[in-house]
Design an enzyme around this catalytic site. Structure first.
Site, PDB file in Angstrom:
ATOM      1  CG  ASP A   7      -1.864   0.942   1.141  1.00  0.00           C
ATOM      2  OD1 ASP A   7      -2.103   1.882   0.073  1.00  0.00           O
ATOM      3  OD2 ASP A   7      -2.330   1.492   2.279  1.00  0.00           O
ATOM      4  CD  GLU A  67      -5.029   1.202  -2.288  1.00  0.00           C
ATOM      5  OE1 GLU A  67      -4.886   2.394  -2.521  1.00  0.00           O
ATOM      6  OE2 GLU A  67      -5.457   0.709  -0.829  1.00  0.00           O
ATOM      7  CG  ASP A 140       0.258   3.829   7.527  1.00  0.00           C
ATOM      8  OD1 ASP A 140      -0.686   4.585   7.059  1.00  0.00           O
ATOM      9  OD2 ASP A 140       0.999   4.336   8.361  1.00  0.00           O
TER      10      ASP A 140
END
Length: 168
Positions: A7, A67, A140
């Site tokens: 991410d 992503e 995170d």
């Protein structure tokens, strides 16, 4: 199958490494590649590239999951995010690890059943599935873990082959 979920962000890139075997999920590692606000973007990108490279060297993943790129309202922020994403993808490509991309909603829906799940919900469900303390999952890295689990769920099930995207 070992999957590295990523991410990306310029200051805090989350990662999660999972092993999926015989329907079970185990988290091998999760954390954050942190870059101080005082660092120039070029140094942050170098650190992201190197950090992903170290994870690949350590865990030898079969695939990486990231992503999909998106366009935000702030073009500058979108460009910076895209640079961080590029550094991570380049590091995986350099190591010969195929990278697959999924939307955040698809990753969360596949991992925890709810596409609009919060980071806290993702962490709680994954902690329960993997017998972890939820406090041991950095905020995170929750989306990174969801991305890794998403790819593992799709790749491991022949009936979902139509949903498996081509590596980028």
């Amino acid at each position: 199958m070992i999957i590295l979920g990523i991410d990306t962000a310029i200051r805090r890139t989350g990662y999660g490494v999972v092993r999926m075997e015989d329907g079970s999920i185990s988290v091998l590692d999760c954390g954050v590649i942190k870059n101080a606000p005082s660092l120039k973007h070029s140094e942050c990108l170098r650190r992201i590239y190197g950090g992903i490279g170290e994870l690949i060297e350590t865990f030898r993943p079969d695939a990486a999951s990231i992503e999909m790129a998106f366009v935000g309202k702030n073009v500058r922020t979108t460009m910076i995010l895209s640079m961080a994403r590029g550094a991570a993808i380049a590091s995986a490509a350099n190591a010969g690890v195929p990278v697959y991309e999924y939307s955040p909603k698809t990753a969360k829906r596949s991992a925890v059943g709810i596409g609009a799940a919060s980071k806290e919900q993702v962490a709680s469900v994954l902690a329960a599935l993997c017998r972890l303390e939820v406090s041991g999952i950095p905020d995170d890295s929750t989306d990174a873990l969801a991305l890794a689990v998403c790819h593992g769920n799709v790749a491991a099930r022949p009936e979902l082959a139509a949903f498996l995207t081509q590596p980028i």
